[in-house]
Design a protein around this motif. Structure first.
Motif, PDB file in Angstrom:
ATOM      1  N   ARG A  83     -81.336   9.246  52.159  1.00 54.73           N
ATOM      2  CA  ARG A  83     -82.264  10.022  52.977  1.00 54.73           C
ATOM      3  C   ARG A  83     -82.314   9.399  54.366  1.00 54.73           C
ATOM      4  O   ARG A  83     -82.320  10.082  55.360  1.00 54.73           O
ATOM      5  CB  ARG A  83     -83.652  10.043  52.352  1.00 54.73           C
ATOM      6  CG  ARG A  83     -84.666  10.788  53.210  1.00 54.73           C
ATOM      7  CD  ARG A  83     -86.008  10.871  52.566  1.00 54.73           C
ATOM      8  NE  ARG A  83     -85.904  11.677  51.348  1.00 54.73           N
ATOM      9  CZ  ARG A  83     -86.825  11.708  50.408  1.00 54.73           C
ATOM     10  NH1 ARG A  83     -87.905  11.000  50.519  1.00 54.73           N
ATOM     11  NH2 ARG A  83     -86.666  12.455  49.343  1.00 54.73           N
ATOM     12  N   ASP A  84     -82.389   8.077  54.385  1.00 55.77           N
ATOM     13  CA  ASP A  84     -82.310   7.295  55.613  1.00 55.77           C
ATOM     14  C   ASP A  84     -81.719   5.944  55.234  1.00 55.77           C
ATOM     15  O   ASP A  84     -81.288   5.763  54.102  1.00 55.77           O
ATOM     16  CB  ASP A  84     -83.688   7.172  56.298  1.00 55.77           C
ATOM     17  CG  ASP A  84     -84.757   6.606  55.384  1.00 55.77           C
ATOM     18  OD1 ASP A  84     -84.493   5.593  54.693  1.00 55.77           O
ATOM     19  OD2 ASP A  84     -85.870   7.152  55.367  1.00 55.77           O
ATOM     20  N   GLN A  85     -81.694   4.996  56.148  1.00 56.05           N
ATOM     21  CA  GLN A  85     -81.038   3.717  55.864  1.00 56.05           C
ATOM     22  C   GLN A  85     -81.747   2.901  54.789  1.00 56.05           C
ATOM     23  O   GLN A  85     -81.159   1.996  54.223  1.00 56.05           O
ATOM     24  CB  GLN A  85     -80.921   2.900  57.145  1.00 56.05           C
ATOM     25  CG  GLN A  85     -79.932   3.490  58.118  1.00 56.05           C
ATOM     26  CD  GLN A  85     -79.753   2.633  59.358  1.00 56.05           C
ATOM     27  OE1 GLN A  85     -80.481   1.670  59.572  1.00 56.05           O
ATOM     28  NE2 GLN A  85     -78.774   2.980  60.163  1.00 56.05           N
TER      29      GLN A  85
END
Length: 90
Positions: A61-63
């Motif tokens: 979804r993100d880092q």
């Protein structure tokens, strides 16, 4: 699915029932079901096992946040398990 632990099977079902869940959402769902804390050291290695077996896909979804989805194979395994259970339970 026969080679999964009960916890791994519950993880697979939990992911199937949530909309693109991330690890903490899955953790919260299982903690509600088990009525006890699920430690990260138990959760993430078992999610990774399901990914390795081809039952879940793992994306980002993100880092910092991974999301999990049930693969076609995972959905077939869930369906086959339900059919097997239904022959014993009305």
């Amino acid at each position: 699915m026969y080679d999964l632990t009960g916890f791994q099977r519950d993880l697979l079902y939990g992911v199937a029932g949530l909309e693109a869940p991330h690890g903490l959402a899955i953790k919260d769902e299982l903690e509600e079901y088990y009525e006890s804390e699920i430690h990260h050291g138990r959760l993430y290695p078992n999610l990774d096992t399901l990914v390795d077996k081809g039952l879940l896909d793992k994306g980002e979804r993100d880092q910092r946040t991974n999301v999990y989805t049930v693969t076609r194979r995972g959905a077939r395994e869930i369906s086959a398990r339900r059919e097997w259970e239904n022959q014993y339970i009305d």
